[in-house]
Design an enzyme around this catalytic site. Structure first.
Site, PDB file in Angstrom:
ATOM      1  N   ASP A   1      17.588  -3.484   8.550  1.00  0.00           N
ATOM      2  CA  ASP A   1      18.280  -2.477   7.731  1.00  0.00           C
ATOM      3  C   ASP A   1      17.542  -0.985   8.081  1.00  0.00           C
ATOM      4  O   ASP A   1      17.298  -0.162   7.308  1.00  0.00           O
ATOM      5  CB  ASP A   1      17.869  -2.727   6.399  1.00  0.00           C
ATOM      6  CG  ASP A   1      18.688  -1.683   5.428  1.00  0.00           C
ATOM      7  OD1 ASP A   1      19.764  -1.261   5.748  1.00  0.00           O
ATOM      8  OD2 ASP A   1      18.459  -1.862   4.168  1.00  0.00           O
TER       9      ASP A   1
ATOM     10  N   LEU B   1       1.776   4.758   1.682  1.00  0.00           N
ATOM     11  CA  LEU B   1       1.519   5.290   3.037  1.00  0.00           C
ATOM     12  C   LEU B   1       1.769   6.651   2.944  1.00  0.00           C
ATOM     13  O   LEU B   1       2.661   7.254   2.198  1.00  0.00           O
ATOM     14  CB  LEU B   1       2.222   4.776   3.795  1.00  0.00           C
ATOM     15  CG  LEU B   1       1.912   3.217   4.302  1.00  0.00           C
ATOM     16  CD1 LEU B   1       2.912   2.544   5.308  1.00  0.00           C
ATOM     17  CD2 LEU B   1       0.587   3.367   4.924  1.00  0.00           C
TER      18      LEU B   1
ATOM     19  N   GLU C   1       0.928  -1.257   0.006  1.00  0.00           N
ATOM     20  CA  GLU C   1      -0.070  -0.021  -0.030  1.00  0.00           C
ATOM     21  C   GLU C   1       0.833   1.159   0.035  1.00  0.00           C
ATOM     22  O   GLU C   1       1.986   1.290   0.394  1.00  0.00           O
ATOM     23  CB  GLU C   1      -0.791   0.024   1.226  1.00  0.00           C
ATOM     24  CG  GLU C   1      -0.135   0.078   2.582  1.00  0.00           C
ATOM     25  CD  GLU C   1      -1.247   0.491   3.735  1.00  0.00           C
ATOM     26  OE1 GLU C   1      -2.277   0.999   3.564  1.00  0.00           O
ATOM     27  OE2 GLU C   1      -0.807  -0.092   4.644  1.00  0.00           O
TER      28      GLU C   1
END
Length: 268
Positions: free
Chosen positions: A178, A82, A80
């Site tokens: 990360d 955001l 999605e």
């Protein structure tokens, strides 16, 4: 429009009308797509889209924020869109809270069910029962065949001594793996998503070391995250070595001085 954009549209069962390439993907192609029915999504390539999808779902299940996985195949991950108009400088406190929630999810062992990769650099995550073994073997010594001999010898010397430097069994927290500011989406003073994970279970200070690699979180971050265990400053250099070694292998000799700096700081 790229083949990846059409792949993403097909996975969503829609007709592609607009695709924009997005920056920030050193190791993956990333595009934003719009379908004829108005839906939008982010489409990524990568070393293993199904593995990344599982990591994003794990982050969300831990109560930390991550983009929803809309579709996935061996070729592409669709997530999605955001809100991301802000800067982490305004959201350090919220990032501390989000990371504390992530790290509160723990496991019995250190590692991850499958290996992953940063481009051509393998992320070896086979499970281990004690933390110094995991960090020494899976994060430091795996680099020895791929780096200059003088650095390799210093890494080997440090790895032998990790039992004296790292806790044997800290909580095996769910790590992002990360966590630099480019992988944190912000809107206003709120974290909207942690992206591009390389998850495994390990000592939570590893994510904080990664976050500190090119800067320093503000006091608001540490206030919200909570107190770190005694000796964390000494462990920072050891945990920073792994991303420094990855940068050296991916981007070349310009990062050798970073590796040497952390080795010096670790007394190795």
């Amino acid at each position: 429009m790229s083949a990846l954009a059409f792949t993403g549209a097909a996975l969503l069962g829609g007709r592609l009308v607009v695709a924009h390439s997005l920056g920030g993907g050193d190791l993956s192609e990333i595009v934003r797509i719009t379908l004829e029915d108005g839906r939008t999504a982010i489409v990524k390539s990568g070393p293993a889209p199904p593995t990344e999808a599982a990591m994003l779902r794990a982050i969300a299940a831990a109560g930390a924020t991550a983009p929803a996985v809309l579709a996935v195949s061996d070729a592409a991950l669709v997530i999605e869109v955001l809100p991301a108009a802000g800067s982490v400088d305004a959201a350090w406190g919220d990032l501390g809270r989000v990371l504390a929630r992530l790290h509160a999810t723990t496991a019995r062992h250190y590692g991850w069910p499958v290996d992953y990769a940063f481009g051509p650099v393998a992320i070896v995550s086979a499970f281990a029962d004690d933390w110094p073994t995991f960090w020494g073997e899976r994060r430091l010594l795996v680099n020895v065949p791929h780096i200059p001999g003088a650095l390799a010898r210093r890494i080997e010397t440090l790895a032998v001594d990790l039992r004296n430097r790292l806790p044997a069994r800290p909580p095996a927290a769910l790590l992002h793996g990360d966590l630099w500011t480019g992988n944190v989406l912000v809107d206003g003073d709120r974290i909207t998503g942690l992206i591009d994970p390389a998850c495994y279970h390990g000592h939570g200070e590893v994510d904080i070391a990664m976050l500190s690699l090119f800067g320093r979180p503000s006091p608001a971050f540490f206030d919200a995250y909570g107190p770190l265990a005694p000796g964390h400053a000494e462990r920072l250099a050891i945990y920073s070595l792994w991303p420094a070694l990855v940068h050296l292998r991916l981007f070349g000799a310009g990062y050798r001085s970073m590796v040497e700096r952390f080795l010096d700081a670790a007394g190795a």
